[in-house]
Design an enzyme around this catalytic site. Structure first.
Site, mmCIF file in Angstrom:
data_model
loop_
_atom_site.group_PDB
_atom_site.id
_atom_site.type_symbol
_atom_site.label_atom_id
_atom_site.label_comp_id
_atom_site.label_asym_id
_atom_site.label_seq_id
_atom_site.Cartn_x
_atom_site.Cartn_y
_atom_site.Cartn_z
ATOM 1 N N GLU A 38 -30.855 -1.095 42.985
ATOM 2 C CA GLU A 38 -30.289 -1.657 42.548
ATOM 3 C C GLU A 38 -31.812 -2.312 42.590
ATOM 4 O OE1 GLU A 38 -27.572 -0.544 43.398
ATOM 5 O OE2 GLU A 38 -26.878 -2.123 44.704
ATOM 6 N N ASP A 58 -20.938 4.837 44.004
ATOM 7 C CA ASP A 58 -22.091 4.347 43.600
ATOM 8 C C ASP A 58 -22.427 4.786 45.163
ATOM 9 O OD1 ASP A 58 -23.348 1.056 43.443
ATOM 10 O OD2 ASP A 58 -24.524 3.045 42.479
ATOM 11 N N ASN A 59 -24.594 4.505 45.457
ATOM 12 C CA ASN A 59 -25.231 4.650 46.668
ATOM 13 C C ASN A 59 -24.605 5.800 47.546
ATOM 14 O OD1 ASN A 59 -23.020 1.087 46.239
ATOM 15 N ND2 ASN A 59 -25.713 1.346 46.614
ATOM 16 N N ASP A 100 -17.169 1.534 44.659
ATOM 17 C CA ASP A 100 -18.101 0.322 44.898
ATOM 18 C C ASP A 100 -18.224 0.066 46.269
ATOM 19 O OD1 ASP A 100 -20.431 -1.405 43.281
ATOM 20 O OD2 ASP A 100 -20.941 0.144 44.926
ATOM 21 N N LYS A 148 -18.729 1.694 52.024
ATOM 22 C CA LYS A 148 -19.187 2.894 52.150
ATOM 23 C C LYS A 148 -18.169 3.919 52.764
ATOM 24 C CE LYS A 148 -21.324 0.780 49.501
ATOM 25 N NZ LYS A 148 -20.994 0.919 48.072
HETATM 26 C C1 LIG Z 1 -10.774 -3.569 47.560
HETATM 27 C C2 LIG Z 1 -11.681 -3.269 48.525
HETATM 28 C C3 LIG Z 1 -12.922 -3.365 48.247
HETATM 29 C C4 LIG Z 1 -13.875 -3.796 49.756
HETATM 30 C C5 LIG Z 1 -15.615 -4.037 48.886
HETATM 31 N N1 LIG Z 1 -15.686 -5.383 47.677
HETATM 32 N N2 LIG Z 1 -16.707 -5.672 48.043
HETATM 33 C C6 LIG Z 1 -17.150 -4.597 49.013
HETATM 34 C C7 LIG Z 1 -19.038 -4.276 48.780
HETATM 35 C C8 LIG Z 1 -19.655 -3.293 48.557
HETATM 36 N N3 LIG Z 1 -20.704 -2.965 48.490
HETATM 37 C C9 LIG Z 1 -21.452 -2.543 49.345
HETATM 38 O O1 LIG Z 1 -21.594 -2.755 50.610
HETATM 39 C C10 LIG Z 1 -23.027 -2.516 48.480
HETATM 40 C C11 LIG Z 1 -24.083 -2.413 49.690
HETATM 41 C C12 LIG Z 1 -25.179 -2.213 49.385
HETATM 42 C C13 LIG Z 1 -26.568 -2.332 50.476
HETATM 43 C C14 LIG Z 1 -26.218 -3.215 50.721
HETATM 44 C C15 LIG Z 1 -27.927 -3.784 51.401
HETATM 45 C C16 LIG Z 1 -29.129 -2.777 51.989
HETATM 46 F F1 LIG Z 1 -30.144 -3.127 52.377
HETATM 47 C C17 LIG Z 1 -28.991 -1.848 50.706
HETATM 48 C C18 LIG Z 1 -27.683 -1.637 50.049
HETATM 49 C C19 LIG Z 1 -25.554 -1.725 47.632
HETATM 50 C C20 LIG Z 1 -24.908 -1.407 46.911
HETATM 51 O O2 LIG Z 1 -25.059 -1.076 45.892
HETATM 52 C C21 LIG Z 1 -23.301 -1.731 47.424
HETATM 53 O O3 LIG Z 1 -21.938 -1.998 46.446
HETATM 54 N N4 LIG Z 1 -16.465 -4.035 48.854
HETATM 55 C C22 LIG Z 1 -14.126 -3.784 50.488
HETATM 56 C C23 LIG Z 1 -12.621 -2.953 51.213
HETATM 57 N N5 LIG Z 1 -11.668 -2.839 50.124
HETATM 58 MG MG LIG Z 2 -23.018 -0.375 44.830
#
Ligand SMILES: Cc1cc(-c2n[nH]c(CCNC(=O)c3cc(-c4ccc(F)cc4)cc(O)c3O)n2)ccn1
Ligand SMILES: [Mg+2]
Length: 215
Positions: free
Chosen positions: A199, A169-170, A141, A144
């Site tokens: 979500e 996810d996603n 998650d 991406k």
């Molecule tokens: C250890 C490590 C950890 C990371 C890291 N940590 N935290 C994340 C968050 C990542 N999640 C997302 O970006 C995300 C985006 C959307 C979204 C956004 C905008 C829209 F318009 C539509 C959908 C929806 C979701 O459900 C998502 O999960 N990455 C990175 C690297 N290394």
């Molecule tokens: Mg997500």
């Protein structure tokens, strides 16, 4: 605005949820993100699918990539039996600081190891640092574009073995096309798509569950 969105999510938890009651933490975050401010938690609809996969796998060691505010960390940890734990990686220190407090409020800190840093840097150290043999469940998650490279890295590091379940996810929104192509075409994975919604919205999204079949 003076406070960040994660800080406002934590405030909603502290106002509405009961200390030591993980379900009330989940409900408080979902209510805030549905009625006040959208945020990128896996949410209630996809969260129910996550719950069913966790219950089906009954994992002893879980890796979560992408903690954010700890919403899915709490969803997973609340279903784990004593002795089981989830290691969750978060890149952004501000998100990590909030997640620690959300996890503590839920009373699940003994089942969670939150690590700050990038997935690509930490995965090679998992065995040595946490004494992990292999993960029973990996919840992807995070960024991406890191889903595919990190899956290959987990394979190379021997952290994925026969029966390990990857839940991503996603896979539709924002989308992970190269990851989907890989797990759906690889003879080493048995993949299935759980159709849902992004979500708190009506946009399509979903989770992809991939079981590693061994080499
Ligand atoms: C250890 C490590 C950890 C990371 C890291 N940590 N935290 C994340 C968050 C990542 N999640 C997302 O970006 C995300 C985006 C959307 C979204 C956004 C905008 C829209 F318009 C539509 C959908 C929806 C979701 O459900 C998502 O999960 N990455 C990175 C690297 N290394
Ligand atoms: Mg997500």
């Amino acid at each position: 605005t003076r406070t960040s969105r994660p800080q406002r999510i934590l405030k909603a938890v502290q106002r509405k949820a009961t200390v030591g009651d993980p379900q009330s933490v989940i409900t408080a975050i979902d209510h805030f993100c549905r009625h006040r401010e959208w945020a990128m938690n896996v949410g209630d609809e996809k969260g129910s699918i996550l719950d069913s996969v966790v219950n089906e796998v009954s994992p002893v060691t879980v890796l979560e990539l992408g903690t954010y505010c700890g919403y899915s960390t709490v969803r997973i940890a609340r279903l784990l039996p004593p002795g089981a734990c989830v290691i969750t990686l978060e890149f952004n220190p501000d998100y990590a600081a909030i997640a620690r407090q959300v996890i503590k409020w839920s009373g699940l800190e003994d089942k969670v190891q939150l690590v700050e840093g990038a997935s690509g840097d930490w995965i090679p150290w998992m065995k040595e640092h946490f004494g992990v043999q292999a993960f029973d469940l990996v919840f992807l998650d995070h960024w991406k574009e890191r889903y595919l490279p990190d899956t290959k890295l987990l394979e190379e590091c021997g952290l994925i073995q026969k029966g390990t379940v990857l839940l991503a996810d996603n896979v539709i929104c924002p989308g992970t096309p190269d990851y989907l192509e890989y797990v759906r075409n690889s003879p080493h994975y048995n993949s299935q798509y759980y159709r849902s919604h992004l979500e708190y919205t009506k946009a399509e999204d979903g989770l992809e569950k991939s079981v590693f079949l061994g080499y």
